[in-house]
Design a protein around this motif. Structure first.
Motif, mmCIF file in Angstrom:
data_model
loop_
_atom_site.group_PDB
_atom_site.id
_atom_site.type_symbol
_atom_site.label_atom_id
_atom_site.label_comp_id
_atom_site.label_asym_id
_atom_site.label_seq_id
_atom_site.Cartn_x
_atom_site.Cartn_y
_atom_site.Cartn_z
ATOM 1 N N GLU A 51 44.822 42.785 36.217
ATOM 2 C CA GLU A 51 46.059 43.079 36.931
ATOM 3 C C GLU A 51 46.585 41.863 37.663
ATOM 4 O OE1 GLU A 51 45.715 47.749 38.196
ATOM 5 O OE2 GLU A 51 46.421 46.279 39.645
ATOM 6 N N ALA A 52 45.696 41.259 38.421
ATOM 7 C CA ALA A 52 46.113 40.089 39.189
ATOM 8 C C ALA A 52 46.659 39.016 38.256
ATOM 9 C CB ALA A 52 44.936 39.552 39.993
ATOM 10 N N THR A 67 36.231 45.788 38.361
ATOM 11 C CA THR A 67 36.377 44.345 38.552
ATOM 12 C C THR A 67 37.220 43.728 37.440
ATOM 13 O OG1 THR A 67 34.217 44.249 39.639
ATOM 14 C CG2 THR A 67 35.129 42.188 38.819
ATOM 15 N N ALA A 89 40.765 44.730 37.867
ATOM 16 C CA ALA A 89 41.407 44.046 38.989
ATOM 17 C C ALA A 89 41.861 42.655 38.579
ATOM 18 C CB ALA A 89 40.447 43.959 40.168
ATOM 19 N N VAL A 90 41.000 41.964 37.889
ATOM 20 C CA VAL A 90 41.345 40.605 37.499
ATOM 21 C C VAL A 90 42.467 40.602 36.466
ATOM 22 C CG1 VAL A 90 40.488 38.494 36.448
ATOM 23 C CG2 VAL A 90 39.093 39.705 38.110
#
Lengths: 236, 236
Positions: free
Chosen positions: A200-201, A194, A197-198
């Motif tokens: 990266e985004a 998680t 992911a954040v």
DNA sequence: GTTGTTCGATACATTAGCGTACTCAATACG
DNA sequence: CGTATTGAGTACGCTAATGTATCGAACAAC
């Protein structure tokens, strides 16, 4: 215009100092600097990897051409194919190297984890010190994970890297939280995924939006404390 | 082997029924089916888009060739370049189309938002009904955002799409939460970005890992309730 | 010094994929 | 019915990138 002449012109065009016989103690990094000449090869490899890292960041993995990588490294494709079988092999090698680098940083920063006033903020800060260790790596990993969707060989490498990352980062995260009197409420793997992911985004968003790679406020900067709070609670 | 002959052979090779003059009420979809022949063009476009969607999913945007897309659609490149200027235009067109489709689903599902027992679970469920509306779209958006990092033109389209997505999804999310007696504790944009990031990561992970696209347990499935709880609190 | 080996350069062949220009057929319109 | 328009097919040229096969020079060992 013998080849010798050309070589002199092409070899060290704008990169590190040439690898002359007795340049042992010369070059920049504090590396082990093995046998002076016996390991030209590994030096070449490193320089190709450096160049690849830059070119990948700029053009993407697929967008990058072997030729440009070689040019930037100050070599020709001959050197490349003498060191790597394919482009993919280079990608994997680079992945390994960056991973190692990450863990080095991780080791160097772990001690500063302890003894902060606000535990969540401290951990956030800590993650920011190791995670955005370069936009390039995020983009690289990002694209890699996408390529891995189709390329089984890359998928294997990616999964392996992913696994060791989790294995090494999980304990780190848990001990960081523990030091702050917290413990995870979700599986460590999920927590890491998680967070990643954040991150990266967040990276991609700020780049696409044209803002610099790490302006003070990014999605990650804002959300990280929230996320950390969400996945942990005071230890019993 | 006149061209007429060939045309008969190549046009409907394995796709939708041929577009014969009076086939108005024939073809599958419930679409508006405009003037019977005047709009052959738009039919072609749609079929190209369908094919593109599939090919992109399989090969990635960059990996896809115009030729394969045309083959799958049952056309030749001639048709393609008669409908789109570049590959990028196709990508953008596809993005628009998928976005429209998403909002349609979103509209259709919004009523089912209300009156669930457990608000957070209900919302999670709801998001799962609209978000994984196809792995393909996630991969597409994922890759697109990556391409947008380098291609300014794509970046513009991507940002536009991103914006309208946020503008339409934000209120949806907020009203969903409100109906559950909750309100956001972070900016709506951040909330959406975070959810999207985790969804993307989740999708990619399960694909790369070789598990089917949506097995019962994915990162998203596990984390979504946690995330929703993290970004909301009871409304005053 | 001489010899062998290794590493990198050069040049080439090949492939693939894009985009364009031209052509033919079918439909719409008068 | 005949003519104009439009849409799709065919064929071509071109570029970029990959990988390979060969060659020469520097270094190392003896």
């Amino acid at each position: 215009m013998t080849r010798a002449t050309m070589r002199v012109m092409t070899t060290p065009p704008s990169a590190e100092p040439s690898i002359a016989p007795s340049a042992e103690a010369a070059a920049g990094p504090v590396d082990v600097e093995p046998a002076p000449a016996k390991r030209r090869r590994s030096v070449t490899r490193e320089r190709l990897l450096d160049a690849a890292s830059r070119v990948f960041a700029q053009r993407g993995i697929e967008g990058a051409t072997v030729e440009e990588i070689c040019d930037r490294a100050g070599f020709t494709r001959g050197a490349f194919y003498s060191n790597f079988a394919h482009k993919n092999e280079l990608v994997v090698a680079l992945l390994d190297r960056e991973e190692a680098a990450l863990f080095e940083r991780l080791g160097g920063v772990v001690e500063s984890a302890l003894g902060y006033p606000n535990p969540i903020e401290a951990l956030s800060q800590l993650l920011f010190e190791i995670a955005p260790f370069g936009v390039d790596n995020h983009l690289l990993r990002s694209e890699l994970s996408l390529l891995a969707v189709r390329d089984p060989e890359l998928a294997a490498s990616y999964l392996a890297s992913q696994r060791t990352f989790r294995e090494r980062f999980g304990p780190f995260l848990e001990s960081g939280l523990a030091a702050a009197g917290l413990r995870l409420t979700v599986p460590a793997g999920d927590a890491i995924d998680t967070l990643e992911a954040v991150f990266e985004a967040s990276m991609r968003a700020s780049i696409v939006a044209g803002r610099g790679p790490n302006p003070a406020d990014t999605l990650a900067r804002r959300m990280l404390p929230v996320l950390l709070a969400a996945i942990s609670r005071p230890a019993p």
